[in-house]
Design a protein around this motif. Structure first.
Motif, mmCIF file in Angstrom:
data_model
loop_
_atom_site.group_PDB
_atom_site.id
_atom_site.type_symbol
_atom_site.label_atom_id
_atom_site.label_comp_id
_atom_site.label_asym_id
_atom_site.label_seq_id
_atom_site.Cartn_x
_atom_site.Cartn_y
_atom_site.Cartn_z
ATOM 1 N N HIS A 96 0.833 -1.203 0.000
ATOM 2 C CA HIS A 96 0.000 0.000 0.000
ATOM 3 C C HIS A 96 0.876 1.265 0.000
ATOM 4 O O HIS A 96 0.653 2.184 -0.791
ATOM 5 N N VAL A 97 1.875 1.303 0.850
ATOM 6 C CA VAL A 97 2.765 2.467 0.928
ATOM 7 C C VAL A 97 3.547 2.621 -0.378
ATOM 8 O O VAL A 97 3.693 3.735 -0.904
ATOM 9 N N LEU A 98 4.028 1.531 -0.917
ATOM 10 C CA LEU A 98 4.768 1.582 -2.173
ATOM 11 C C LEU A 98 3.882 2.078 -3.308
ATOM 12 O O LEU A 98 4.323 2.893 -4.135
ATOM 13 N N MET A 99 2.637 1.640 -3.345
ATOM 14 C CA MET A 99 1.723 2.084 -4.387
ATOM 15 C C MET A 99 1.456 3.593 -4.270
ATOM 16 O O MET A 99 1.407 4.309 -5.273
ATOM 17 N N ILE A 100 1.306 4.086 -3.048
ATOM 18 C CA ILE A 100 1.095 5.523 -2.849
ATOM 19 C C ILE A 100 2.322 6.310 -3.318
ATOM 20 O O ILE A 100 2.202 7.322 -4.012
ATOM 21 N N LEU A 101 3.507 5.841 -2.949
ATOM 22 C CA LEU A 101 4.728 6.533 -3.363
ATOM 23 C C LEU A 101 4.891 6.544 -4.879
ATOM 24 O O LEU A 101 5.242 7.570 -5.472
ATOM 25 N N ILE A 102 4.648 5.410 -5.506
ATOM 26 C CA ILE A 102 4.780 5.333 -6.961
ATOM 27 C C ILE A 102 3.757 6.239 -7.633
ATOM 28 O O ILE A 102 4.078 6.968 -8.571
ATOM 29 N N THR A 103 2.523 6.229 -7.148
ATOM 30 C CA THR A 103 1.482 7.060 -7.743
ATOM 31 C C THR A 103 1.815 8.534 -7.633
ATOM 32 O O THR A 103 1.699 9.293 -8.599
ATOM 33 N N LYS A 104 2.250 8.972 -6.448
ATOM 34 C CA LYS A 104 2.580 10.386 -6.278
ATOM 35 C C LYS A 104 3.786 10.782 -7.118
ATOM 36 O O LYS A 104 3.806 11.844 -7.731
ATOM 37 N N LEU A 141 4.943 9.315 -9.911
ATOM 38 C CA LEU A 141 4.611 9.304 -11.329
ATOM 39 C C LEU A 141 3.694 10.463 -11.700
ATOM 40 O O LEU A 141 3.864 11.069 -12.753
ATOM 41 N N SER A 142 2.710 10.765 -10.862
ATOM 42 C CA SER A 142 1.800 11.859 -11.192
ATOM 43 C C SER A 142 2.557 13.191 -11.230
ATOM 44 O O SER A 142 2.307 14.025 -12.099
ATOM 45 N N HIS A 143 3.501 13.383 -10.305
ATOM 46 C CA HIS A 143 4.310 14.614 -10.315
ATOM 47 C C HIS A 143 5.164 14.672 -11.576
ATOM 48 O O HIS A 143 5.246 15.709 -12.245
ATOM 49 N N TYR A 144 5.803 13.569 -11.923
ATOM 50 C CA TYR A 144 6.662 13.523 -13.098
ATOM 51 C C TYR A 144 5.846 13.736 -14.374
ATOM 52 O O TYR A 144 6.259 14.481 -15.266
ATOM 53 N N ILE A 145 4.695 13.086 -14.474
ATOM 54 C CA ILE A 145 3.865 13.208 -15.668
ATOM 55 C C ILE A 145 3.341 14.632 -15.802
ATOM 56 O O ILE A 145 3.301 15.193 -16.891
ATOM 57 N N ARG A 146 2.932 15.240 -14.670
ATOM 58 C CA ARG A 146 2.459 16.616 -14.720
ATOM 59 C C ARG A 146 3.554 17.552 -15.224
ATOM 60 O O ARG A 146 3.327 18.415 -16.068
ATOM 61 N N ALA A 147 4.770 17.379 -14.715
ATOM 62 C CA ALA A 147 5.880 18.232 -15.149
ATOM 63 C C ALA A 147 6.197 18.005 -16.622
ATOM 64 O O ALA A 147 6.414 18.955 -17.381
ATOM 65 N N LEU A 148 6.198 16.741 -17.050
ATOM 66 C CA LEU A 148 6.508 16.414 -18.434
ATOM 67 C C LEU A 148 5.443 16.966 -19.373
ATOM 68 O O LEU A 148 5.763 17.558 -20.405
ATOM 69 N N CYS A 149 4.179 16.791 -19.014
ATOM 70 C CA CYS A 149 3.093 17.264 -19.875
ATOM 71 C C CYS A 149 3.056 18.777 -19.939
ATOM 72 O O CYS A 149 2.796 19.350 -21.004
ATOM 73 N N SER A 150 3.304 19.437 -18.824
ATOM 74 C CA SER A 150 3.269 20.902 -18.868
ATOM 75 C C SER A 150 4.373 21.428 -19.778
ATOM 76 O O SER A 150 4.154 22.365 -20.550
ATOM 77 N N ASP A 151 5.559 20.841 -19.723
ATOM 78 C CA ASP A 151 6.641 21.258 -20.621
ATOM 79 C C ASP A 151 6.279 20.973 -22.078
ATOM 80 O O ASP A 151 6.452 21.816 -22.957
ATOM 81 N N PHE A 152 5.771 19.762 -22.324
ATOM 82 C CA PHE A 152 5.439 19.354 -23.687
ATOM 83 C C PHE A 152 4.362 20.255 -24.280
ATOM 84 O O PHE A 152 4.498 20.744 -25.393
ATOM 85 N N PHE A 153 3.277 20.475 -23.534
ATOM 86 C CA PHE A 153 2.179 21.259 -24.068
ATOM 87 C C PHE A 153 2.535 22.738 -24.176
ATOM 88 O O PHE A 153 2.077 23.415 -25.094
ATOM 89 N N SER A 154 3.334 23.245 -23.254
ATOM 90 C CA SER A 154 3.731 24.653 -23.379
ATOM 91 C C SER A 154 4.636 24.850 -24.592
ATOM 92 O O SER A 154 4.508 25.838 -25.316
ATOM 93 N N GLU A 155 5.535 23.918 -24.852
ATOM 94 C CA GLU A 155 6.375 24.005 -26.045
ATOM 95 C C GLU A 155 5.538 23.875 -27.308
ATOM 96 O O GLU A 155 5.735 24.601 -28.286
#
Length: 151
Positions: free
Chosen positions: A41-49, A51-65
């Motif tokens: 459960h703890v590992l799943m929470i850590l992975i989700t948070k 990945l969601s942070h990384y994906i948000r950062a990646l998508c914001s860069d991609f879409f802004s470019e």
């Protein structure tokens, strides 16, 4: 002998008794189950948070470019994009019948259209793709050869 009835089965299922090792492993698994569930459960929470942070950062860069590129495109970008998109639509109309044609024709015609406008990038992609296809075919050949020698 009747064709529609079967003789009665006289077999019985007998379960083998558990060995001492099996009982010990079973007991250990039952004792450790709450801890492993908590860790999962703890590992799943850590992975989700993470990945969601990384994906948000990646998508914001991609879409802004991408948005910036579409606001100030190079000269002739939209006509080229129209020709490449039209080639894909023509490929869809030509691909009647099988599902493979519906994948290959539009992608192939769009690739041909894009390679007319961007030949240097097309050559670079073709070189990489050719190397990958050669590597995959070599791996397949080695696998088939090893299977053939084993038999």
């Amino acid at each position: 002998l009747s064709l529609y009835s079967s003789p009665a089965c006289e077999s019985k299922y007998v379960e083998d008794p558990q060995t001492q090792l099996e009982e010990g492993v079973s007991h250990l698994r039952h004792v450790m189950e709450p801890y492993t569930a908590w860790c999962q459960h703890v590992l799943m929470i850590l992975i989700t948070k993470t990945l969601s942070h990384y994906i948000r950062a990646l998508c914001s860069d991609f879409f802004s470019e991408g948005y910036g590129f579409l606001q100030n495109p190079p000269a002739g970008f939209y006509p080229r994009l129209g020709v490449i998109g039209f080639a894909g639509i023509v490929g869809l109309f030509l691909a009647r019948g099988s599902k493979i044609k519906k994948l290959v024709y539009p992608a192939g015609l769009m690739g041909i259209g894009a390679s007319m406008y961007y030949p240097q990038q097309a050559v670079a992609i073709a070189k990489v793709a050719g190397t990958q296809v050669y590597d995959w075919s070599l791996q397949g050949y080695i696998a088939v050869e090893s299977l053939w020698k084993d038999n």
